[in-house]
Design a protein around this motif. Structure first.
Motif, short mmCIF file in Angstrom:
data_model
loop_
_atom_site.label_atom_id
_atom_site.label_comp_id
_atom_site.label_asym_id
_atom_site.label_seq_id
_atom_site.Cartn_x
_atom_site.Cartn_y
_atom_site.Cartn_z
N ASP A 64 -48.06 -22.34 40.65
CA ASP A 64 -48.74 -21.63 39.57
C ASP A 64 -49.00 -20.17 39.91
OD1 ASP A 64 -50.62 -24.56 38.73
OD2 ASP A 64 -48.92 -23.68 37.71
N ARG A 116 -42.89 -24.12 28.44
CA ARG A 116 -43.84 -24.40 29.50
C ARG A 116 -44.73 -25.60 29.24
NH1 ARG A 116 -46.02 -18.84 31.69
NH2 ARG A 116 -46.83 -20.27 33.24
N SER A 117 -44.36 -26.39 28.24
CA SER A 117 -45.11 -27.62 28.07
C SER A 117 -44.51 -28.67 28.99
CB SER A 117 -45.01 -28.09 26.62
OG SER A 117 -43.65 -28.30 26.29
N ARG A 118 -45.23 -29.75 29.22
CA ARG A 118 -44.71 -30.81 30.06
C ARG A 118 -43.44 -31.41 29.45
NH1 ARG A 118 -46.32 -36.70 30.54
NH2 ARG A 118 -46.84 -36.19 28.40
N TYR A 127 -50.21 -27.91 27.62
CA TYR A 127 -49.27 -28.53 28.56
C TYR A 127 -48.97 -30.00 28.24
CZ TYR A 127 -46.88 -29.72 32.87
OH TYR A 127 -45.94 -30.13 33.78
N LEU A 141 -52.44 -22.32 28.39
CA LEU A 141 -51.36 -23.12 28.97
C LEU A 141 -51.84 -24.53 29.27
CD1 LEU A 141 -49.74 -20.56 31.42
CD2 LEU A 141 -48.79 -21.43 29.29
N LYS A 171 -54.83 -28.86 36.69
CA LYS A 171 -53.87 -29.72 35.99
C LYS A 171 -54.08 -31.22 36.26
CE LYS A 171 -49.71 -27.81 34.87
NZ LYS A 171 -48.35 -27.35 35.14
#
Lengths: 258, 271
Positions: A16, B162-164, B133, B129, B99
């Motif tokens: 990240d 950038r999403s899962r 995500y 984000l 996350k």
């Protein structure tokens, strides 16, 4: 001298905190011939003042080929004095083993030897400088990194604002709309079978025969081999039309295709 | 199968939290067990719009850090059955979102709830984000105005990359456009973009058009989602949007200016 750094990037787990990517830059080369000349920096200052905006904060690679026979010298001191002249030494090229080590110790990088450096002439008049400088700067704000040597790319989805797509070594074909704020780059041609609202830069590695084609020209900026044109300078009657864009000498020509 | 829906926009102040509150309430009103989560750490507003700011003991960040259990942090809405709120911390900031922690909370919620609404903060950095995500679907809240449209376009790009679902090459996040603060009179005068203008640029399915309306501010002041104000056009438009989301086909109301009849216009002139 152009340096392309390798980009081996895996898709899965990026940290990240940062992203590593390849970049391609055109750099000034200072070919050192006689460092012992007492007027060295006098001549340097003289040269720089011919086009001060061009040289200010310019990254520079020191070509040591002409100093192969002279012994080691103080890189740190040389770098310091160059910085006083607002040049930013970033590395050396064509040096001996000993010189390369000296450069590394002084915090400079060693550029590959097999790439022959081409001297870059300063532009004749300062007014022409801004365009040249802009032409040589690398594209910014990368998102998905370019994968080395894949050639042409075909994109079927709309390219959203902020995305950057680079067809390295080939053409870029887009079968959807390119949003404002998106950036298309290709070493070859760029075709947009839709509305082009973003930026399109063809022939980024210097191919002046590259062309840009689109169904509806609404681009913010177009460029071929570093020669760019912004929307403001495009003729109104061409906006929204199906066009091809190519280089005629130093001029970008926009021609309707229907 | 429970669904995670992110309410996002890129641009700030377009109506994400207003939409999150009403959308979650709307789904609950139609019988689905729904939870709405505030992802705007440090600038929380969802609790205010839901009227539960005086009942917050533990929050999303407490749960992520293991200081509290999910059940302790979830607040049951007093007006609407089937509706829960997970507020966030006001004293921390977005760096507190981790996350694995977020994933664990969402996985636990998936076992109990039909719909999990994630109220995204503005921007494209960590908070936004993190909120998008894990999303299965996304509602892109957009004002009919060029900078909002540009930012929505940007957030669509972020969702697509950038999403899962994007990272793992799964079926892409399903995108819906919600046009908010739409003023048909201003559109007619050419001051605002039309629905068609926005669709031409964003090219995603239109879920609904919410008209600009004073009831939205009133609702915010009393801490009740505007969808509960059945007389307000904004509230009704939200209700329609939820119905459309659940599969109903409904015409879009409130997109043409009201035409006052001759009698009404006469009355106004003599007043």
């Amino acid at each position: 001298m152009t340096v392309a750094t390798p980009s081996n990037v895996q898709k899965a787990r990026d940290p990240d905190a940062f992203k590593l990517r390849g970049g391609s830059f055109t750099l000034l080369v200072l070919q050192l011939i006689d460092l012992k000349d007492p007027n060295f920096f006098h001549w340097l200052l003289d040269k720089i003042s011919q086009a001060p905006n061009f040289y200010r904060h310019s990254p520079v690679v020191l070509d040591l080929e002409g100093l192969a026979d002279s012994g080691p010298f103080n890189f740190a001191e040389l770098a310091r004095r160059l910085r006083q002249h607002q040049l930013v030494p970033v590395g050396v090229q064509n040096g001996t083993e000993e010189q390369n080590q000296g450069a590394i110790n002084a915090g400079l990088s060693v550029f590959p030897m097999w790439r022959a450096a081409k001297p870059v002439e300063a532009p004749p008049a300062p007014e022409e400088v801004p365009e040249k400088a802009a032409a040589e700067s690398a594209p910014t704000q990368a998102e998905p990194p370019p994968v080395a040597g894949t050639g042409s790319k075909v994109v079927l989805q709309p390219i959203r604002s902020g995305r950057q797509v680079y067809a390295q070594g080939g053409d870029l074909v887009v079968l959807a709309t390119v949003s404002a704020g998106a950036e298309l780059l290709a070493d070859g041609h760029i075709h947009v079978y839709g509305t082009l609202r973003g930026r399109a830069l063809a022939g980024v590695d210097g191919d002046t025969s590259a062309r840009i084609f689109c169904r509806s020209l609404q681009a913010e900026l177009v460029s071929i081999a570093g020669h760019w044109l912004v929307r403001e300078d495009m003729d109104d009657h061409l906006i929204g039309r199906s066009v091809q864009i190519y280089l005629n000498g130093d001029l970008l020509v926009i021609e309707p295709t229907n | 199968m429970s669904k995670v829906i992110v309410i996002t926009s890129g641009k700030g102040g377009v109506g994400k939290t207003t939409t999150s509150a009403s959308f979650a309430a709307g789904l609950a009103l139609q019988g689905h067990k729904t939870v709405v989560i505030d992802f705007d750490v440090g600038l929380r507003n969802l609790d205010l719009l839901m009227g539960c700011e005086r009942r917050v003991v533990f929050d999303f960040i407490n749960v992520i850090n293991g200081d509290a259990r999910l059940k302790q942090a979830l607040i049951k809405d007093k007006r609407v059955d089937n509706l829960w709120i997970l507020p966030t911390s006001q004293t921390r900031d977005k760096d507190a979102l981790k996350k694995p922690g977020v994933e664990q909370v969402l996985d636990t919620l998936r076992e109990e709830f039909d719909y999990i609404i994630c109220d995204s903060p503005a921007g494209i950095e960590k908070g936004a984000l993190m909120s998008l995500y894990f999303a299965d679907e996304a509602i892109i809240v957009t004002n009919p105005e060029i900078s909002s449209v540009r930012d929505s376009d940007r957030i669509l790009g972020v969702l697509a990359s950038r999403s899962r679902r994007a990272e793992q090459d799964l079926e892409p996040v399903k995108e819906h456009l919600l046009l908010t603060r739409y003023d048909p009179k201003r559109v007619e005068r050419g001051e605002m973009l039309t629905v068609e203008d926005v669709l031409e640029i964003l090219a995603i399915p239109l879920l609904g058009v919410i008209p600009e309306n004073q009831s939205v501010l009133r609702a915010s002041n009393i801490g009740a989602p505007v969808i509960l104000d059945t007389e307000s056009s904004a509230g009704q438009a939200y209700y329609d949007s939820v119905s459309r989301f659940l599969g109903e086909t409904l015409e879009h109301r409130f997109i043409t200016p009201e035409r006052k009849g001759l009698f009404q216009r006469l009355l106004r002139r003599t007043a």
